[in-house]
Design a protein around this motif. Sequence first.
Motif, mmCIF file in Angstrom:
data_model
loop_
_atom_site.group_PDB
_atom_site.id
_atom_site.type_symbol
_atom_site.label_atom_id
_atom_site.label_comp_id
_atom_site.label_asym_id
_atom_site.label_seq_id
_atom_site.Cartn_x
_atom_site.Cartn_y
_atom_site.Cartn_z
ATOM 1 N N MET B 1 -0.878 57.102 84.512
ATOM 2 C CA MET B 1 0.193 57.461 83.583
ATOM 3 C C MET B 1 1.442 57.850 84.375
ATOM 4 S SD MET B 1 -1.441 57.176 80.675
ATOM 5 C CE MET B 1 -3.160 56.693 80.545
ATOM 6 N N PRO B 21 2.508 62.790 80.613
ATOM 7 C CA PRO B 21 2.419 63.034 79.166
ATOM 8 C C PRO B 21 1.419 64.141 78.817
ATOM 9 C CG PRO B 21 2.467 60.687 79.577
ATOM 10 C CD PRO B 21 2.377 61.359 80.929
ATOM 11 N N ARG B 22 0.357 64.278 79.604
ATOM 12 C CA ARG B 22 -0.672 65.253 79.238
ATOM 13 C C ARG B 22 -0.341 66.675 79.699
ATOM 14 N NH1 ARG B 22 -5.764 64.801 83.224
ATOM 15 N NH2 ARG B 22 -4.694 64.518 85.199
ATOM 16 N N LEU B 24 1.103 70.301 79.829
ATOM 17 C CA LEU B 24 1.464 71.265 78.794
ATOM 18 C C LEU B 24 2.697 72.053 79.230
ATOM 19 C CD1 LEU B 24 -2.231 72.109 78.304
ATOM 20 C CD2 LEU B 24 -0.793 71.044 76.563
ATOM 21 N N VAL B 64 1.706 73.001 73.410
ATOM 22 C CA VAL B 64 2.864 72.136 73.212
ATOM 23 C C VAL B 64 2.951 71.267 74.465
ATOM 24 C CG1 VAL B 64 5.374 72.047 72.957
ATOM 25 C CG2 VAL B 64 4.080 73.877 71.841
ATOM 26 N N LEU B 65 3.076 69.963 74.284
ATOM 27 C CA LEU B 65 3.241 69.093 75.450
ATOM 28 C C LEU B 65 4.638 69.299 76.035
ATOM 29 C CD1 LEU B 65 1.761 65.801 73.946
ATOM 30 C CD2 LEU B 65 0.615 67.389 75.519
ATOM 31 N N MET B 67 6.490 67.136 77.201
ATOM 32 C CA MET B 67 7.319 66.069 76.641
ATOM 33 C C MET B 67 8.005 66.505 75.346
ATOM 34 S SD MET B 67 6.775 63.231 78.453
ATOM 35 C CE MET B 67 7.215 61.928 77.311
ATOM 36 N N GLN B 68 7.317 67.344 74.597
ATOM 37 C CA GLN B 68 7.846 67.756 73.289
ATOM 38 C C GLN B 68 8.971 68.773 73.412
ATOM 39 O OE1 GLN B 68 3.835 68.772 71.566
ATOM 40 N NE2 GLN B 68 4.509 67.402 69.943
#
Lengths: 287, 158
Positions: B1, B21-22, B24, B64-65, B67-68
Amino acid sequence: MIPSGFEYHAASSVQDAIRLLTENEDAKILAGGHSLLPMMKLRFAEPAHLVDINGLRELKGIDRDGDVIQIGAMTTENELIASEILQQHCPLLVDAAKLVADPQVRNRGTVGGDVAHGDPGNDHPAVMLALDAEFVIQGPEGERTTPANGFYLGTYWTGLGEDELLTAIRVPVIKTGTGYGYNKLKRKTGDYATAGSPVVLTLDSDVCREIRIGLTNVAPMAIRAEAAEDLLRGQVVTEALIEQAAEQVMAACDPAEDLRGDVEYKTHMAAEMARRSIRDALARARS
Amino acid sequence: MAKQHISFSLNGQQVDALVEPRELLVHTIRETLSLTGTHIGCETSHCGVCTVDLDGVSVKACTVLAMQANGSEVMTVEGLADADGLHAVQQAFIEEHGLQCGFCTPGMLVRAYRFLRDNPNPTDEEIRWGMSGNLCRCTGYQNIIKAVHSAAQKLQQA
């Protein structure tokens, strides 16, 4: 703890989300993430793709159109609690949301996620059964609606297809003459129910015309205690009848033993939660 | 990834990070951006020690990731004090002995900060409800309630 690897996709629209679900094998929707991400950390779930729908504003909001309230699937628990429309026209959902998790989790956790995840411990599924809610679902073939009743098939197993997205929930306005209650036994703030029971009933000159009794976390999925409902429908509901209905609630239970209690305890607590909710609903229907 | 670039405001400063992406948010804050005030406890969104402020609401940064958080505004416990000294919430926790071992304190402080923004004049009952997502294993809850109450008074007077 971190989840195993996955590809992250931020959906730009509902159609885009469905395309991502259709084109990617083993893709899961990421709503609030407060059930899915912990499951992924613990390796109970290892989706290859996550489709994040947090950016989709069209999935948020609460609107009333006559006797029906439409709630966007990405509306958070705290948004349910703060909604004047719900406080006024469907306070059962406000009461239920207050019993979900804790303040921080309620800022992220969504009603759609709670409804669609299929966890028997989630609070909204049984509440939606008691409300006779309808789910609006988008898929590659377009939009369809389906009643909450019949949607829950087993643990993490619902009527939602793998390439479908729950976009909204429709609940009826609770009118004069209709009462409601949700009682939930939990060990501590933030815990799932040891047992819970939402009830919605309608009185006509003190005769129970309609009643729906939902049960949370005492079966593989959210269920209705239909035999108990049948006992009360068409009757003036007395304490003696509530006691008979409670027996039928217990007969409907099929809980899994865990740290919250054994089968017998949970079954009895489900009956007690149902008794209390029936009494609450009666009092509200009469007021 | 492949790692992806994110950018967000952390305690008022624009920061950048390359994240999987994974990953946190709490790990990005602690390990990549080296702000270790935010703690990691249960890692399953129960305990609240990882509480941060994300776009004006309290969230548990373990769930919460990273990325978010792209494009958002994040505040951690390091963002509370300013050039004039400690924030009223921090001062109140000292004065009311709102901590024992201190492990839960960053989460308590950041949560209390946001709670008092939303409800500047709360009752004790409302404080218990508003702080119910944060656990203290020393079980010093009484003094935490007192500290939040005292902070509310300080902020009202300020």
